[in-house]
Scaffold this motif. Structure first.
Motif, PDB file in Angstrom:
ATOM      1  N   LEU A 254      72.134  70.269  95.561  1.00 44.87           N
ATOM      2  CA  LEU A 254      73.142  71.254  95.940  1.00 44.87           C
ATOM      3  C   LEU A 254      72.475  72.328  96.787  1.00 44.87           C
ATOM      4  O   LEU A 254      71.533  72.987  96.346  1.00 44.87           O
ATOM      5  CB  LEU A 254      73.771  71.872  94.688  1.00 44.87           C
ATOM      6  CG  LEU A 254      74.959  72.809  94.908  1.00 44.87           C
ATOM      7  CD1 LEU A 254      76.149  72.044  95.473  1.00 44.87           C
ATOM      8  CD2 LEU A 254      75.335  73.506  93.602  1.00 44.87           C
TER       9      LEU A 254
ATOM     10  N   ASP B  54      85.594  74.507  90.056  1.00 39.72           N
ATOM     11  CA  ASP B  54      84.569  74.510  91.092  1.00 39.72           C
ATOM     12  C   ASP B  54      83.168  74.345  90.512  1.00 39.72           C
ATOM     13  O   ASP B  54      82.303  73.706  91.129  1.00 39.72           O
ATOM     14  CB  ASP B  54      84.643  75.803  91.904  1.00 39.72           C
ATOM     15  CG  ASP B  54      85.785  75.804  92.909  1.00 39.72           C
ATOM     16  OD1 ASP B  54      86.386  74.737  93.133  1.00 39.72           O
ATOM     17  OD2 ASP B  54      86.072  76.883  93.469  1.00 39.72           O
TER      18      ASP B  54
ATOM     19  N   ASP C 250      76.677  76.983  97.215  1.00 40.71           N
ATOM     20  CA  ASP C 250      77.786  77.057  96.255  1.00 40.71           C
ATOM     21  C   ASP C 250      78.253  78.505  96.179  1.00 40.71           C
ATOM     22  O   ASP C 250      77.733  79.298  95.411  1.00 40.71           O
ATOM     23  CB  ASP C 250      77.338  76.552  94.881  1.00 40.71           C
ATOM     24  CG  ASP C 250      78.386  76.781  93.788  1.00 40.71           C
ATOM     25  OD1 ASP C 250      79.563  77.027  94.129  1.00 40.71           O
ATOM     26  OD2 ASP C 250      78.028  76.695  92.596  1.00 40.71           O
TER      27      ASP C 250
ATOM     28  N   PHE D  76      81.047  74.149  99.131  1.00 39.72           N
ATOM     29  CA  PHE D  76      79.855  73.501  98.617  1.00 39.72           C
ATOM     30  C   PHE D  76      79.187  72.718  99.739  1.00 39.72           C
ATOM     31  O   PHE D  76      79.852  72.115 100.577  1.00 39.72           O
ATOM     32  CB  PHE D  76      80.181  72.503  97.496  1.00 39.72           C
ATOM     33  CG  PHE D  76      81.190  73.028  96.508  1.00 39.72           C
ATOM     34  CD1 PHE D  76      80.851  74.024  95.601  1.00 39.72           C
ATOM     35  CD2 PHE D  76      82.484  72.522  96.480  1.00 39.72           C
ATOM     36  CE1 PHE D  76      81.788  74.511  94.709  1.00 39.72           C
ATOM     37  CE2 PHE D  76      83.418  72.998  95.601  1.00 39.72           C
ATOM     38  CZ  PHE D  76      83.075  74.007  94.700  1.00 39.72           C
TER      39      PHE D  76
ATOM     40  N   ALA E 103      80.600  71.520  91.735  1.00 37.37           N
ATOM     41  CA  ALA E 103      79.267  71.852  92.227  1.00 37.37           C
ATOM     42  C   ALA E 103      78.197  71.109  91.434  1.00 37.37           C
ATOM     43  O   ALA E 103      77.230  70.583  92.012  1.00 37.37           O
ATOM     44  CB  ALA E 103      79.038  73.358  92.160  1.00 37.37           C
TER      45      ALA E 103
END
Length: 237
Positions: free
Chosen positions: A220, A169, A223, A232, A173
């Motif tokens: 981003l 992950d 997260d 996300f 991300a």
């Protein structure tokens, strides 16, 4: 050519009526999703495609006006991908229904929009090819890409705890935030399946679309792993 993309997770719990008493727990996630959708609107695309993981019955194209519901999750809430003169017979898969719900809460409610259900086992090469085809279909294409990260972040997660989930992950991300198409294209298909990461194929469709035309920048916006599942939110423009 791809001009913008919003990336959001697709748990039905994003819909407050489905989450019921736990709805407030995902308020931050919903807010991030709406921020990402604002980037799509600002790009003024002439074609918007919602992409999400789907079981066999929901795979393939879904035209504007396609409808879905959350009856399987205990509520009667219904959604549609924009408006159409007639309602297509094939219902939206849950991921696209969540996408349609998000869009219905924005200025996209009446704009031209269509959906694409993607099989989670679709090979990386085919995903990239599909993305390139979508990007080449119009002068200004935008994508709303639905999909979750690993479902193995805690012992209470749907896939139980897997120590490989957190680093997987973390790389997803990073790649989403950096609009790193090469990293997304290189995601391990088998590992993603073992970690129950439903977004892998959809992210690789995005990677293929973004490899055509001018490079996009990424941000981003969210997260976290509530309920042991990696969620996300990112915006590319």
């Amino acid at each position: 050519m791809l001009v913008a993309a919003a990336l959001c997770p697709c748990p039905p719990l994003l819909v407050p009526e489905v989450a019921s008493g736990a709805a407030a727990e995902l308020d931050g996630l919903r807010a991030a999703c709406f921020d990402a959708l604002g980037v799509l609107a600002a790009a003024r695309p002439d074609r918007l495609v919602v992409i999400g993981p789907a079981e066999q019955a929901g795979r393939g194209p879904h035209p504007q006006g396609a409808t879905g519901s959350f009856r399987d999750f205990g509520v009667a809430t219904e959604v549609s991908l924009g408006a159409a003169e007639r309602t297509p017979e094939r219902p939206l898969p849950p991921s696209l229904a969540v996408g349609a719900w998000l869009l219905s809460r924005t200025d996209w409610a009446d704009a031209p929009v269509e959906g694409l259900g993607v099989g989670e086992p679709l090979s990386p090469g085919r995903c990239l090819s599909v993305g390139r085809e979508i990007a080449a279909s119009s002068a200004r294409v935008a994508l709303l890409v639905m999909g979750d990260g690993s479902a193995c972040r805690t012992v209470k997660a749907p896939g139980y705890l897997d120590e490989r989930a957190e680093p997987f992950d973390a790389e997803v991300a990073r790649a989403l935030g950096a609009a790193d198409t090469d990293a997304l294209a290189a995601l391990d298909e088998e590992l993603a399946a073992e970690l129950k990461a439903s977004g892998r194929a959809c992210w690789q469709v995005l990677a293929g679309a973004a490899q055509e035309g001018a490079p996009l920048g990424g941000e981003l916006l969210y997260d976290q792993a509530p309920y042991g599942v990696g969620y996300f939110v990112a915006a590319w423009s």
